[in-house]
Scaffold this motif. Structure first.
Motif, PDB file in Angstrom:
ATOM      1  N   ASN A 327       0.866  -1.184   0.000  1.00 44.11           N
ATOM      2  CA  ASN A 327       0.000   0.000   0.000  1.00 44.11           C
ATOM      3  C   ASN A 327       0.897   1.226   0.000  1.00 44.11           C
ATOM      4  O   ASN A 327       2.081   1.129   0.341  1.00 44.11           O
ATOM      5  CB  ASN A 327      -0.947  -0.024   1.206  1.00 44.11           C
ATOM      6  CG  ASN A 327      -0.253   0.281   2.511  1.00 44.11           C
ATOM      7  OD1 ASN A 327      -0.007   1.439   2.849  1.00 44.11           O
ATOM      8  ND2 ASN A 327       0.091  -0.755   3.273  1.00 44.11           N
ATOM      9  N   PRO A 328       0.372   2.393  -0.373  1.00 40.38           N
ATOM     10  CA  PRO A 328       1.252   3.555  -0.524  1.00 40.38           C
ATOM     11  C   PRO A 328       1.656   4.229   0.773  1.00 40.38           C
ATOM     12  O   PRO A 328       2.604   5.020   0.783  1.00 40.38           O
ATOM     13  CB  PRO A 328       0.416   4.506  -1.379  1.00 40.38           C
ATOM     14  CG  PRO A 328      -1.000   4.156  -1.034  1.00 40.38           C
ATOM     15  CD  PRO A 328      -0.994   2.667  -0.826  1.00 40.38           C
ATOM     16  N   GLY A 329       0.962   3.925   1.882  1.00 43.37           N
ATOM     17  CA  GLY A 329       1.211   4.681   3.097  1.00 43.37           C
ATOM     18  C   GLY A 329       2.058   4.003   4.136  1.00 43.37           C
ATOM     19  O   GLY A 329       2.861   4.661   4.817  1.00 43.37           O
ATOM     20  N   SER A 330       1.908   2.682   4.304  1.00 43.22           N
ATOM     21  CA  SER A 330       2.605   2.025   5.413  1.00 43.22           C
ATOM     22  C   SER A 330       3.405   0.796   5.017  1.00 43.22           C
ATOM     23  O   SER A 330       4.139   0.256   5.844  1.00 43.22           O
ATOM     24  CB  SER A 330       1.602   1.626   6.505  1.00 43.22           C
ATOM     25  OG  SER A 330       0.690   0.665   6.016  1.00 43.22           O
ATOM     26  N   SER A 331       3.296   0.342   3.757  1.00 46.71           N
ATOM     27  CA  SER A 331       4.099  -0.800   3.324  1.00 46.71           C
ATOM     28  C   SER A 331       4.206  -0.813   1.804  1.00 46.71           C
ATOM     29  O   SER A 331       3.603  -1.656   1.140  1.00 46.71           O
ATOM     30  CB  SER A 331       3.484  -2.124   3.815  1.00 46.71           C
ATOM     31  OG  SER A 331       4.336  -3.220   3.499  1.00 46.71           O
ATOM     32  N   PRO A 332       4.994   0.108   1.233  1.00 47.24           N
ATOM     33  CA  PRO A 332       5.138   0.134  -0.222  1.00 47.24           C
ATOM     34  C   PRO A 332       6.087  -0.958  -0.706  1.00 47.24           C
ATOM     35  O   PRO A 332       7.032  -0.708  -1.470  1.00 47.24           O
ATOM     36  CB  PRO A 332       5.680   1.543  -0.490  1.00 47.24           C
ATOM     37  CG  PRO A 332       6.437   1.891   0.750  1.00 47.24           C
ATOM     38  CD  PRO A 332       5.699   1.227   1.891  1.00 47.24           C
ATOM     39  N   ALA A 333       5.831  -2.170  -0.281  1.00 40.95           N
ATOM     40  CA  ALA A 333       6.707  -3.316  -0.557  1.00 40.95           C
ATOM     41  C   ALA A 333       6.206  -4.073  -1.771  1.00 40.95           C
ATOM     42  O   ALA A 333       5.009  -4.318  -1.910  1.00 40.95           O
ATOM     43  CB  ALA A 333       6.741  -4.249   0.658  1.00 40.95           C
ATOM     44  N   LEU A 334       7.122  -4.474  -2.629  1.00 38.34           N
ATOM     45  CA  LEU A 334       6.770  -5.263  -3.806  1.00 38.34           C
ATOM     46  C   LEU A 334       7.677  -6.483  -3.919  1.00 38.34           C
ATOM     47  O   LEU A 334       8.085  -6.871  -5.011  1.00 38.34           O
ATOM     48  CB  LEU A 334       6.858  -4.405  -5.074  1.00 38.34           C
ATOM     49  CG  LEU A 334       5.672  -3.469  -5.298  1.00 38.34           C
ATOM     50  CD1 LEU A 334       5.950  -2.486  -6.427  1.00 38.34           C
ATOM     51  CD2 LEU A 334       4.402  -4.259  -5.589  1.00 38.34           C
ATOM     52  N   SER A 335       7.982  -7.097  -2.782  1.00 39.08           N
ATOM     53  CA  SER A 335       8.796  -8.308  -2.780  1.00 39.08           C
ATOM     54  C   SER A 335       8.307  -9.234  -1.685  1.00 39.08           C
ATOM     55  O   SER A 335       8.549  -8.986  -0.495  1.00 39.08           O
ATOM     56  CB  SER A 335      10.281  -7.980  -2.563  1.00 39.08           C
ATOM     57  OG  SER A 335      11.018  -9.175  -2.403  1.00 39.08           O
ATOM     58  N   LEU A 336       7.647 -10.308  -2.076  1.00 41.23           N
ATOM     59  CA  LEU A 336       7.221 -11.296  -1.091  1.00 41.23           C
ATOM     60  C   LEU A 336       8.420 -12.070  -0.553  1.00 41.23           C
ATOM     61  O   LEU A 336       8.410 -12.519   0.597  1.00 41.23           O
ATOM     62  CB  LEU A 336       6.192 -12.240  -1.711  1.00 41.23           C
ATOM     63  CG  LEU A 336       5.340 -13.073  -0.750  1.00 41.23           C
ATOM     64  CD1 LEU A 336       4.647 -12.213   0.292  1.00 41.23           C
ATOM     65  CD2 LEU A 336       4.317 -13.905  -1.517  1.00 41.23           C
ATOM     66  N   LEU A 337       9.491 -12.191  -1.357  1.00 39.90           N
ATOM     67  CA  LEU A 337      10.704 -12.839  -0.861  1.00 39.90           C
ATOM     68  C   LEU A 337      11.332 -12.024   0.262  1.00 39.90           C
ATOM     69  O   LEU A 337      11.831 -12.587   1.249  1.00 39.90           O
ATOM     70  CB  LEU A 337      11.716 -13.023  -2.002  1.00 39.90           C
ATOM     71  CG  LEU A 337      11.320 -14.001  -3.101  1.00 39.90           C
ATOM     72  CD1 LEU A 337      12.441 -14.083  -4.152  1.00 39.90           C
ATOM     73  CD2 LEU A 337      11.034 -15.392  -2.538  1.00 39.90           C
ATOM     74  N   LEU A 338      11.317 -10.703   0.146  1.00 30.45           N
ATOM     75  CA  LEU A 338      11.830  -9.873   1.237  1.00 30.45           C
ATOM     76  C   LEU A 338      10.988 -10.057   2.491  1.00 30.45           C
ATOM     77  O   LEU A 338      11.519 -10.059   3.614  1.00 30.45           O
ATOM     78  CB  LEU A 338      11.852  -8.403   0.815  1.00 30.45           C
ATOM     79  CG  LEU A 338      12.366  -7.416   1.862  1.00 30.45           C
ATOM     80  CD1 LEU A 338      13.772  -7.761   2.321  1.00 30.45           C
ATOM     81  CD2 LEU A 338      12.305  -5.987   1.322  1.00 30.45           C
ATOM     82  N   MET A 339       9.673 -10.218   2.327  1.00 30.45           N
ATOM     83  CA  MET A 339       8.826 -10.455   3.494  1.00 30.45           C
ATOM     84  C   MET A 339       9.185 -11.779   4.181  1.00 30.45           C
ATOM     85  O   MET A 339       9.101 -11.881   5.410  1.00 30.45           O
ATOM     86  CB  MET A 339       7.345 -10.472   3.090  1.00 30.45           C
ATOM     87  CG  MET A 339       6.827  -9.178   2.483  1.00 30.45           C
ATOM     88  SD  MET A 339       7.069  -7.706   3.514  1.00 30.45           S
ATOM     89  CE  MET A 339       8.465  -6.941   2.660  1.00 30.45           C
ATOM     90  N   LEU A 340       9.597 -12.798   3.403  1.00 30.60           N
ATOM     91  CA  LEU A 340      10.076 -14.039   4.020  1.00 30.60           C
ATOM     92  C   LEU A 340      11.237 -13.754   4.950  1.00 30.60           C
ATOM     93  O   LEU A 340      11.281 -14.231   6.086  1.00 30.60           O
ATOM     94  CB  LEU A 340      10.540 -15.025   2.940  1.00 30.60           C
ATOM     95  CG  LEU A 340       9.527 -15.835   2.170  1.00 30.60           C
ATOM     96  CD1 LEU A 340      10.258 -16.718   1.162  1.00 30.60           C
ATOM     97  CD2 LEU A 340       8.694 -16.686   3.105  1.00 30.60           C
ATOM     98  N   SER A 341      12.206 -12.997   4.463  1.00 29.96           N
ATOM     99  CA  SER A 341      13.377 -12.682   5.278  1.00 29.96           C
ATOM    100  C   SER A 341      12.989 -11.868   6.504  1.00 29.96           C
ATOM    101  O   SER A 341      13.439 -12.146   7.624  1.00 29.96           O
ATOM    102  CB  SER A 341      14.397 -11.910   4.434  1.00 29.96           C
ATOM    103  OG  SER A 341      15.523 -11.559   5.200  1.00 29.96           O
ATOM    104  N   MET A 342      12.133 -10.870   6.324  1.00 28.62           N
ATOM    105  CA  MET A 342      11.708 -10.044   7.450  1.00 28.62           C
ATOM    106  C   MET A 342      10.930 -10.865   8.477  1.00 28.62           C
ATOM    107  O   MET A 342      11.070 -10.646   9.688  1.00 28.62           O
ATOM    108  CB  MET A 342      10.846  -8.881   6.955  1.00 28.62           C
ATOM    109  CG  MET A 342      11.608  -7.784   6.259  1.00 28.62           C
ATOM    110  SD  MET A 342      10.489  -6.420   5.830  1.00 28.62           S
ATOM    111  CE  MET A 342      11.680  -5.187   5.287  1.00 28.62           C
TER     112      MET A 342
END
Length: 422
Positions: A327-342
């Protein structure tokens, strides 16, 4: 392992793969030298490569065969919480916050969610679709085969329906499954300032038309101090239940409002965020089978310090899913692989827990029982990786090892998808 009954039509055979099936009692459902047969859009057989001859003895010869030479094959990834359709961005606000401006100051100056609502309402259907498709393709390049898209930036009947229609179009025009969630109760629009109950009446009134138009698969609410109250949430859930629509909830992100227990009483598909989840909320979710949707991108971007109660969720047997929450305000993330690491480094999930969170448990959070594992009868949504073990996908970040994605039995090349702004 398993076979489907004959007769069968010729399919595609994938051989000499390291398989993380997520099926069966072994950790990861691991098969060291495995093979997988797809027929049409489904998996027909999974097992050891040494057993291919026996498995194919009573089946038509495959039309195609691929030797993966030891590459890793997994289920396709599932991003089960995104807000992918919106106009504009909030990069300027990001800079202002780092220069010391408060959220309240930004909001009073016309920023915050109101700026996204204004940009979304002003955008054409084509520009909303083009921007959302670019975001989706970046996720797809990392092995995503299914994603959820929430509305919530239109905040009136016309623009909420437009955003849901754009999300539906993504699923028609891209090789991707898209599930849509109506999130009209995301924030209070400016025209309803001071009239939250009236706005909830409006949100409930929109749902029948959204359903009749085929635009909605589930209903969500943001229940928190800056969102809507438990009583208002219950009214939306009652309206959804009257239509036979499943519910989910943005719950316990900023405070404990008892939202998770409320949602669990409606057998919600998922409760999402959960940094302030109580023991009672954990118990209620365990009893209802509700998935805990953990969103490390928002936790990171907002510099939160209170962790979701992962140990309590684990002990109670609550399935945990992971998503980008793009989302544009609190999680402008476009990598599900990065979410795995996080999820591993910030939330202390194990690599297997995190990976099940973007496959098996993410599917459950969307109410989809036909994907998320490599097993006979499941959809042939697969990902092939230049890796030897799936734990590497959480270990290395800033890198995309996805080689091939198979969507309902149809293969396409994956790999880097450079971002191109509008």
């Amino acid at each position: 392992m398993q076979t489907t009954p004959s007769p069968a039509r010729p399919g595609t055979l994938w051989r000499h793969a390291r398989l993380a099936t997520l099926d069966g009692p072994e950790p990861w459902g691991w098969v060291e030298d495995g093979a997988l047969l797809t027929e049409g859009g489904h998996i027909a057989w999974v097992g050891r490569d040494a057993d291919v001859g026996t498995a194919l003895a009573s089946r038509p010869a495959p039309q195609a065969e691929h030797d993966l030479q030891g590459a890793l094959m997994t289920p396709g990834l599932i991003d089960a919480h995104t807000h992918l359709v919106y106009g504009g961005d909030r990069a300027a606000e990001f800079e202002l916050r780092l220069q010391g401006a408060t959220y309240e100051q930004i909001a009073r100056a016309g920023g915050g969610i109101r700026s996204t609502v204004a940009a979304t309402r002003a955008a054409s259907d084509e520009s909303l679709f083009a921007a959302a498709a670019r975001r989706a393709r970046v996720l797809m390049a990392e092995g995503v085969t299914t994603l959820e898209v929430k509305s919530g930036y239109g905040l009136d009947a016309t623009h909420e329906a437009r955003c849901l229609a754009v999300a539906r179009r993504l699923g028609r025009e891209l090789p991707l499954t898209v599930r849509t969630t109506s999130l009209g109760a995301h924030a209070l629009p400016p025209e309803y300032a001071g009239r939250a109950d009236d706005y909830i009446d409006a949100v409930c009134a929109w749902l029948p038309a959204q359903q009749a138009a085929g635009l909605v698969d589930a209903v969500d609410v943001f229940c928190d101090t800056i969102g809507f109250t438990p009583a208002q949430t219950r009214r939306v859930f009652d309206a959804a239940r009257a239509l036979g629509l499943p519910v989910k909830l943005h719950a316990e992100q900023l405070s404990d409002q008892g939202g998770a227990a409320l949602a669990a009483s409606y057998r919600a598909l998922s409760c999402d965020h959960l940094e302030h989840l109580s023991e009672a909320g954990v118990a209620a979710m365990a009893a209802s089978g509700t998935v805990a949707m953990l969103l490390p991108g928002a936790y990171y971007f907002l510099r939160e310090t209170r962790l979701p109660p992962v140990a309590a969720l684990r002990a109670a047997g609550v399935p945990m899913a992971i998503a980008t929450d793009h989302n544009p305000g609190s999680s402008p993330a476009l990598s599900l692989l990065l979410m795995l690491s996080m999820a591993c480094t910030l939330f202390r999930l194990t690599p297997e827990e995190a990976f099940r969170g973007v496959t098996e448990h993410a599917a459950r959070a969307l109410g989809l029982a036909d994907r998320g594992r490599l097993a006979a009868g499941q959809r042939a949504d697969l990902a092939v990786w230049d890796a030897q073990h799936p734990r590497e996908l959480a270990y290395v970040f800033g890198h995309n090892p996805c080689r091939t994605v198979v969507q309902a039995g149809v293969a396409r090349a994956a790999g880097p998808a450079p971002w191109q702004p509008a």
